[in-house]
Design a protein around this motif. Sequence first.
Motif, mmCIF file in Angstrom:
data_model
loop_
_atom_site.group_PDB
_atom_site.id
_atom_site.type_symbol
_atom_site.label_atom_id
_atom_site.label_comp_id
_atom_site.label_asym_id
_atom_site.label_seq_id
_atom_site.Cartn_x
_atom_site.Cartn_y
_atom_site.Cartn_z
ATOM 1 N N THR A 231 0.825 -1.210 0.000
ATOM 2 C CA THR A 231 0.000 0.000 0.000
ATOM 3 C C THR A 231 0.857 1.257 0.000
ATOM 4 O O THR A 231 0.564 2.234 -0.696
ATOM 5 C CB THR A 231 -0.934 0.010 1.224
ATOM 6 O OG1 THR A 231 -1.811 -1.114 1.147
ATOM 7 C CG2 THR A 231 -1.746 1.291 1.277
ATOM 8 N N ALA A 232 1.933 1.243 0.777
ATOM 9 C CA ALA A 232 2.834 2.395 0.830
ATOM 10 C C ALA A 232 3.420 2.686 -0.544
ATOM 11 O O ALA A 232 3.500 3.855 -0.969
ATOM 12 C CB ALA A 232 3.943 2.157 1.847
ATOM 13 N N VAL A 233 3.814 1.641 -1.258
ATOM 14 C CA VAL A 233 4.369 1.830 -2.603
ATOM 15 C C VAL A 233 3.302 2.403 -3.529
ATOM 16 O O VAL A 233 3.559 3.318 -4.323
ATOM 17 C CB VAL A 233 4.935 0.502 -3.141
ATOM 18 C CG1 VAL A 233 5.343 0.652 -4.607
ATOM 19 C CG2 VAL A 233 6.126 0.046 -2.305
ATOM 20 N N GLU A 234 2.088 1.866 -3.436
ATOM 21 C CA GLU A 234 0.995 2.380 -4.265
ATOM 22 C C GLU A 234 0.715 3.852 -3.970
ATOM 23 O O GLU A 234 0.287 4.606 -4.856
ATOM 24 C CB GLU A 234 -0.258 1.557 -4.026
ATOM 25 C CG GLU A 234 -0.174 0.126 -4.555
ATOM 26 C CD GLU A 234 -1.349 -0.715 -4.133
ATOM 27 O OE1 GLU A 234 -2.156 -0.236 -3.294
ATOM 28 O OE2 GLU A 234 -1.477 -1.859 -4.624
ATOM 29 N N ASP A 235 0.992 4.276 -2.729
ATOM 30 C CA ASP A 235 0.753 5.667 -2.330
ATOM 31 C C ASP A 235 1.937 6.581 -2.647
ATOM 32 O O ASP A 235 1.924 7.761 -2.277
ATOM 33 C CB ASP A 235 0.452 5.738 -0.837
ATOM 34 C CG ASP A 235 -0.907 5.147 -0.487
ATOM 35 O OD1 ASP A 235 -1.720 4.972 -1.411
ATOM 36 O OD2 ASP A 235 -1.148 4.871 0.701
ATOM 37 N N TYR A 237 5.350 6.004 -1.878
ATOM 38 C CA TYR A 237 6.561 5.872 -1.063
ATOM 39 C C TYR A 237 7.471 4.873 -1.776
ATOM 40 O O TYR A 237 7.147 3.686 -1.869
ATOM 41 C CB TYR A 237 6.214 5.406 0.346
ATOM 42 C CG TYR A 237 5.370 6.415 1.102
ATOM 43 C CD1 TYR A 237 5.959 7.347 1.933
ATOM 44 C CD2 TYR A 237 3.983 6.426 0.951
ATOM 45 C CE1 TYR A 237 5.189 8.281 2.625
ATOM 46 C CE2 TYR A 237 3.195 7.350 1.627
ATOM 47 C CZ TYR A 237 3.809 8.275 2.461
ATOM 48 O OH TYR A 237 3.044 9.195 3.129
ATOM 49 N N VAL A 238 8.607 5.343 -2.253
ATOM 50 C CA VAL A 238 9.395 4.557 -3.200
ATOM 51 C C VAL A 238 10.615 3.903 -2.553
ATOM 52 O O VAL A 238 10.835 2.701 -2.699
ATOM 53 C CB VAL A 238 9.847 5.437 -4.387
ATOM 54 C CG1 VAL A 238 10.729 4.633 -5.337
ATOM 55 C CG2 VAL A 238 8.640 6.009 -5.114
ATOM 56 N N THR A 239 11.399 4.690 -1.840
ATOM 57 C CA THR A 239 12.647 4.144 -1.300
ATOM 58 C C THR A 239 12.365 3.344 -0.032
ATOM 59 O O THR A 239 11.359 3.567 0.660
ATOM 60 C CB THR A 239 13.636 5.269 -0.963
ATOM 61 O OG1 THR A 239 13.151 5.998 0.171
ATOM 62 C CG2 THR A 239 13.841 6.192 -2.142
ATOM 63 N N VAL A 244 9.813 2.609 5.356
ATOM 64 C CA VAL A 244 9.986 2.393 6.796
ATOM 65 C C VAL A 244 9.303 3.497 7.585
ATOM 66 O O VAL A 244 8.579 3.241 8.558
ATOM 67 C CB VAL A 244 11.480 2.317 7.168
ATOM 68 C CG1 VAL A 244 11.666 2.383 8.678
ATOM 69 C CG2 VAL A 244 12.094 1.028 6.632
ATOM 70 N N ALA A 245 9.521 4.746 7.177
ATOM 71 C CA ALA A 245 8.934 5.875 7.898
ATOM 72 C C ALA A 245 7.407 5.812 7.891
ATOM 73 O O ALA A 245 6.754 6.238 8.854
ATOM 74 C CB ALA A 245 9.421 7.185 7.294
ATOM 75 N N ARG A 246 6.852 5.266 6.833
ATOM 76 C CA ARG A 246 5.382 5.153 6.726
ATOM 77 C C ARG A 246 4.872 3.922 7.496
ATOM 78 O O ARG A 246 3.961 4.020 8.319
ATOM 79 C CB ARG A 246 4.990 5.059 5.255
ATOM 80 C CG ARG A 246 3.531 4.702 5.003
ATOM 81 C CD ARG A 246 2.566 5.807 5.433
ATOM 82 N NE ARG A 246 1.179 5.434 5.170
ATOM 83 C CZ ARG A 246 0.549 5.672 4.030
ATOM 84 N NH1 ARG A 246 1.175 6.264 3.028
ATOM 85 N NH2 ARG A 246 -0.712 5.305 3.881
ATOM 86 N N VAL A 247 5.467 2.777 7.240
ATOM 87 C CA VAL A 247 4.923 1.519 7.763
ATOM 88 C C VAL A 247 5.324 1.279 9.219
ATOM 89 O O VAL A 247 4.547 0.722 10.003
ATOM 90 C CB VAL A 247 5.382 0.347 6.872
ATOM 91 C CG1 VAL A 247 4.984 -0.992 7.479
ATOM 92 C CG2 VAL A 247 4.784 0.495 5.470
ATOM 93 N N TYR A 248 6.539 1.692 9.588
ATOM 94 C CA TYR A 248 7.057 1.420 10.927
ATOM 95 C C TYR A 248 7.048 2.680 11.797
ATOM 96 O O TYR A 248 7.857 2.809 12.717
ATOM 97 C CB TYR A 248 8.475 0.860 10.842
ATOM 98 C CG TYR A 248 8.532 -0.543 10.272
ATOM 99 C CD1 TYR A 248 8.645 -1.653 11.101
ATOM 100 C CD2 TYR A 248 8.470 -0.764 8.897
ATOM 101 C CE1 TYR A 248 8.694 -2.934 10.587
ATOM 102 C CE2 TYR A 248 8.524 -2.039 8.366
ATOM 103 C CZ TYR A 248 8.630 -3.122 9.218
ATOM 104 O OH TYR A 248 8.678 -4.389 8.704
ATOM 105 N N ALA A 258 17.130 -1.761 11.231
ATOM 106 C CA ALA A 258 16.795 -3.184 11.093
ATOM 107 C C ALA A 258 15.510 -3.355 10.294
ATOM 108 O O ALA A 258 15.402 -4.247 9.443
ATOM 109 C CB ALA A 258 16.659 -3.827 12.470
ATOM 110 N N ALA A 259 14.527 -2.495 10.560
ATOM 111 C CA ALA A 259 13.267 -2.569 9.811
ATOM 112 C C ALA A 259 13.512 -2.359 8.321
ATOM 113 O O ALA A 259 12.834 -2.961 7.482
ATOM 114 C CB ALA A 259 12.284 -1.532 10.342
ATOM 115 N N GLU A 260 14.494 -1.513 7.991
ATOM 116 C CA GLU A 260 14.777 -1.263 6.573
ATOM 117 C C GLU A 260 15.269 -2.531 5.875
ATOM 118 O O GLU A 260 14.983 -2.751 4.689
ATOM 119 C CB GLU A 260 15.793 -0.143 6.409
ATOM 120 C CG GLU A 260 16.014 0.228 4.946
ATOM 121 C CD GLU A 260 16.820 1.500 4.764
ATOM 122 O OE1 GLU A 260 17.601 1.555 3.799
ATOM 123 O OE2 GLU A 260 16.663 2.439 5.582
#
Length: 276
Positions: A231-235, A237-239, A244-248, A258-260
């Motif tokens: 969903t983040a990519v569809e919105d 958020y590319v890198t 990470v900043a969006r999902v985590y 680590a999340a990255e």
Amino acid sequence: MTDAAALPGQPRGAVVSGPATERAVNVLAPNPSAMTLDGTNTWILSEPDSELAVVVDPGPLDEGHLRHVRDTAERLGKRVALTLLTHGHPDHAEGAGLFAELTGTRVRALDPALRLGDEGLSAGQTVAVGGLELRVVPTPGHTHDSLSFHLPADRAVLTGDTVLGRGTTVVAHPDGRLGDYLDSLRRLRSLTVDDGVHTVLPGHGPVLDDAQGAVEYYLAHRAHRLAQVETAVEDGYVTPAEVVARVYADVDRSLWPAAELSVRAQLEYLADHGLI
């Protein structure tokens, strides 16, 4: 390594050294951190009536800890006869060479670079020492060389970093791959369904008494995170850092590096499956 909060309904307290099952004793390494939780769990395994023991994951290169593991085995009336590694990350394996010197043992691992001696470990193999039997279960994904050890007599499985006692693990891209990790979780779920495994003896965190519940949670968590990343990519958020900043966003920022790694593995998985 962990990248998330405690599992609902699972122990949240600190891990202490001592007996965990009839055949497993934990010696907690003094290396607590955000990534290692309370520290690395070093496992001493033996049959109750045997003088021989197996040590799984001697831990970091900390001579005091390594001597404590050896001495704990001796106080239990055991002699360490073999050292096994779940994988090669330093918090599990860096002390293996010195521990081998202190105990006069061989070190067996999947990765030949980690072995001391001619014998390695392979899928489906049974390791037998002093009447103790451990079955080697391949569980790649956290790393390419990750293994778990099924202890049938205690209906337990030692999972290294594949399943933790608290939180969820990192898929350490590029060495770790999400597709492999999901397959490994399904393999562990089969152990709980087909072989009656009910106890997880993890590489970090408390012992889990509901192995099936823990594995099911891990599978659901991964599916949820994967959907969030998609969903983040569809919105837009590319890198990996943006994702990470969006999902985590609800995860402590100290864990974002680590999340990255996990996000990179998730993006690779989605791309490989034509989903992004």
